[in-house]
Motif scaffolding. Structure first.
Motif, mmCIF file in Angstrom:
data_model
loop_
_atom_site.group_PDB
_atom_site.id
_atom_site.type_symbol
_atom_site.label_atom_id
_atom_site.label_comp_id
_atom_site.label_asym_id
_atom_site.label_seq_id
_atom_site.Cartn_x
_atom_site.Cartn_y
_atom_site.Cartn_z
ATOM 1 N N LEU A 24 0.857 -1.177 0.000
ATOM 2 C CA LEU A 24 0.000 0.000 0.000
ATOM 3 C C LEU A 24 0.897 1.232 0.000
ATOM 4 C CD1 LEU A 24 -3.067 0.890 0.364
ATOM 5 C CD2 LEU A 24 -2.491 1.171 2.779
ATOM 6 N N VAL A 25 0.728 2.080 -0.997
ATOM 7 C CA VAL A 25 1.551 3.288 -1.119
ATOM 8 C C VAL A 25 0.715 4.486 -0.674
ATOM 9 C CG1 VAL A 25 2.963 4.719 -2.620
ATOM 10 C CG2 VAL A 25 2.776 2.254 -3.060
ATOM 11 N N VAL A 26 1.212 5.217 0.319
ATOM 12 C CA VAL A 26 0.514 6.371 0.878
ATOM 13 C C VAL A 26 1.340 7.624 0.622
ATOM 14 C CG1 VAL A 26 -0.333 7.453 3.004
ATOM 15 C CG2 VAL A 26 -0.607 4.984 2.650
ATOM 16 N N ALA A 27 0.678 8.659 0.120
ATOM 17 C CA ALA A 27 1.357 9.932 -0.134
ATOM 18 C C ALA A 27 0.461 11.080 0.299
ATOM 19 C CB ALA A 27 1.713 10.067 -1.613
ATOM 20 N N GLU A 28 0.887 11.803 1.330
ATOM 21 C CA GLU A 28 0.169 12.975 1.829
ATOM 22 C C GLU A 28 -1.286 12.667 2.168
ATOM 23 O OE1 GLU A 28 2.041 15.326 2.602
ATOM 24 O OE2 GLU A 28 3.764 14.616 1.478
ATOM 25 N N GLY A 29 -1.482 11.556 2.868
ATOM 26 C CA GLY A 29 -2.808 11.216 3.367
ATOM 27 C C GLY A 29 -3.718 10.530 2.387
ATOM 28 N N VAL A 30 -3.225 10.278 1.171
ATOM 29 C CA VAL A 30 -4.029 9.660 0.124
ATOM 30 C C VAL A 30 -3.349 8.380 -0.344
ATOM 31 C CG1 VAL A 30 -4.934 9.975 -2.224
ATOM 32 C CG2 VAL A 30 -4.966 11.881 -0.603
ATOM 33 N N ILE A 31 -4.154 7.409 -0.760
ATOM 34 C CA ILE A 31 -3.595 6.179 -1.306
ATOM 35 C C ILE A 31 -3.094 6.457 -2.718
ATOM 36 C CG2 ILE A 31 -4.082 3.799 -2.004
ATOM 37 C CD1 ILE A 31 -6.264 3.802 0.193
ATOM 38 N N ALA A 32 -1.780 6.300 -2.911
ATOM 39 C CA ALA A 32 -1.189 6.516 -4.232
ATOM 40 C C ALA A 32 -1.307 5.274 -5.100
ATOM 41 C CB ALA A 32 0.272 6.938 -4.096
ATOM 42 N N GLY A 33 -1.499 4.114 -4.461
ATOM 43 C CA GLY A 33 -1.674 2.893 -5.231
ATOM 44 C C GLY A 33 -1.523 1.664 -4.371
ATOM 45 N N VAL A 34 -2.028 0.553 -4.866
ATOM 46 C CA VAL A 34 -1.783 -0.771 -4.301
ATOM 47 C C VAL A 34 -1.029 -1.526 -5.387
ATOM 48 C CG1 VAL A 34 -2.795 -2.876 -3.380
ATOM 49 C CG2 VAL A 34 -3.859 -0.672 -2.873
ATOM 50 N N LEU A 35 0.276 -1.771 -5.144
ATOM 51 C CA LEU A 35 1.169 -2.223 -6.208
ATOM 52 C C LEU A 35 1.782 -3.580 -5.898
ATOM 53 C CD1 LEU A 35 3.077 1.147 -6.739
ATOM 54 C CD2 LEU A 35 1.047 0.312 -7.957
ATOM 55 N N PRO A 36 2.096 -4.359 -6.928
ATOM 56 C CA PRO A 36 2.770 -5.648 -6.715
ATOM 57 C C PRO A 36 4.129 -5.427 -6.059
ATOM 58 C CG PRO A 36 1.923 -5.492 -8.956
ATOM 59 C CD PRO A 36 1.794 -4.133 -8.361
ATOM 60 N N LEU A 37 4.447 -6.259 -5.100
ATOM 61 C CA LEU A 37 5.700 -6.129 -4.364
ATOM 62 C C LEU A 37 6.909 -6.246 -5.281
ATOM 63 C CD1 LEU A 37 7.133 -5.929 -1.615
ATOM 64 C CD2 LEU A 37 6.909 -8.416 -1.417
ATOM 65 N N ARG A 38 6.806 -7.062 -6.309
ATOM 66 C CA ARG A 38 7.960 -7.329 -7.174
ATOM 67 C C ARG A 38 8.052 -6.362 -8.351
ATOM 68 N NH1 ARG A 38 6.245 -12.204 -5.233
ATOM 69 N NH2 ARG A 38 7.852 -13.491 -4.241
ATOM 70 N N GLY A 39 7.130 -5.421 -8.437
ATOM 71 C CA GLY A 39 7.183 -4.459 -9.520
ATOM 72 C C GLY A 39 7.963 -3.221 -9.121
#
Length: 394
Positions: A24-39
């Protein structure tokens, strides 16, 4: 702690799927993305979820109190802050403090407190739910009959003048004391209108849906029941895809068999979602409290007046989710959605209820037994079971 980070090492439920080997990628209080660990991943600090389940934060649209505070008794921004902090300890990251039937001056103080809460951006504050006083005496429940009354032109003017200043606006009304024209005016002003504490039949419910009502308050409780010749509010709610319905899943307000029947019968797109109807007892060991000059007693998981009338609920949202999953046999995904995605949809919230890019970073970490490890609002941890409460809303 930085508000820009990657949360890794957990199993993520995004509102539709369980995802392993994702972050889970969080940037300034917003979800920036849910990304594959190996990407490819952004160069951000990492937080370790420690194998926890990462799920959307809970949204509760009916919260009368918590932490020893009842909104009716303390309609202040400090009272709201205490309620928010109490429920964050049980996974609720957005809620509507709810004012039960009271005097106009108490309503006005609650609206003023909501304005301050909105201005101060209190973590977890979503808006206000006004439950009454324009309800039915026949289905009053614990609401003080001396305070129940028709909606006047003055009431409507006061309510519509304030909408937009205190966040999301939800109001529970009964057709017995509010006209369809008043419902249209409330809806046009920006209120979500919910039908509750009413004894009307299905034909009247349909007329009020046509006027803009889109919700039913605590399904089964304080409303006309479904019969063989008259569907009542319950039958009308289940048969109307335009209505979303709150449900108190504590095992006292509604029998589990009735809950299961309703869940199987509900016509969409409107959904049944969980509400706590929680009172001031949440997060405390208090034996009872006063409401409109009457004593409410806390015994064996129930809150009642002296005559045994249920007076709100003594349950938190995480316990409701467990009940739905473990007692009703719903899938974990469905139980979680009933506490997050479905209430968001009922209120028309497009930035909450799912862990997807662009949404507010409200999420929880749960262990395999569904115990809460931490609550996060806008990417900031506001409660951690193994941390100090220094970051909790106050």
């Amino acid at each position: 702690m930085s508000n820009r980070f990657i949360l890794a090492g957990g199993r993520i439920f995004d509102g539709a799927r369980f995802l392993d080997d994702h972050v889970l990628v969080v940037a300034e209080g917003v979800i920036a993305g849910v990304l594959p660990l190996r990407g490819p991943l952004p160069d951000l600090p990492r937080q370790d979820a420690g194998g926890a389940l990462v799920v959307p934060g809970f949204i509760d649209l009916q919260v009368n109190g918590g932490g020893g505070v009842l909104l009716n008794n303390e309609p202040t921004v400090e009272g709201i802050a205490t309620i928010l902090a109490a429920h964050a300890r049980y996974g609720t990251t957005a809620l509507l403090p709810t004012l039960i039937t009271d005097r106009p001056d108490v309503r006005d103080r609650a609206l003023a407190a909501g304005r301050l809460a909105q201005q101060r951006r209190l973590p977890g504050y979503l808006g206000l739910h006004l439950e009454g006083p324009h309800l039915s005496l026949a289905r009053k429940g614990t609401h003080d009959p001396a305070l129940i009354r028709p909606m006047t032109a003055e009431d409507l003017a006061a309510l519509t003048a304030e909408v937009g200043s205190f966040g999301q606006a939800l109001i529970t009304i009964a057709p017995e004391n509010v006209t369809t024209d008043q419902v249209r005016a409330l809806r046009e002003a920006g209120y979500v209108v919910s039908l509750g504490h009413t004894d009307v039949g299905a034909e009247t419910v349909a007329a009020y849906v046509g006027a803009g009502a889109s919700m039913v308050t605590h399904l089964f409780n304080a409303m006309s029941q479904m019969g063989n010749r008259e569907p009542g509010v319950v039958g009308a709610a289940l048969a109307s895809g335009a209505l979303s319905c709150g449900l108190i899943a504590d095992g006292f307000h509604v029998d589990p068999v009735s809950m299961g029947i309703a869940l199987r019968a509900k016509l969409g797109p409107g959904r049944i979602f969980l509400v706590t109807d929680a009172m001031s007892t949440i997060g405390t060991d208090e034996p009872g409290f006063d409401l409109n000059g009457r004593r409410v007693y806390r015994r064996d998981g129930r809150l009642t007046l002296a005559d045994g009338t249920l007076a709100g609920a003594d349950i938190d949202m995480l316990s409701c989710v467990r009940f739905a999953h473990q007692r009703l046999g719903l899938s974990l995904a469905e139980a979680l959605n009933m506490a997050s995605l479905y209430p968001a949809e009922a209120m028309g919230l497009r930035d909450r209820g799912q862990l997807i890019a662009g949404n507010t970073a409200d999420f929880l970490l749960l262990d395999p037994s569904l115990a809460l490890l931490s609550s996060w609002i806008g990417g900031t941890m506001v409660y951690g079971a193994n941390e100090s409460d220094a970051g909790a809303p106050a």
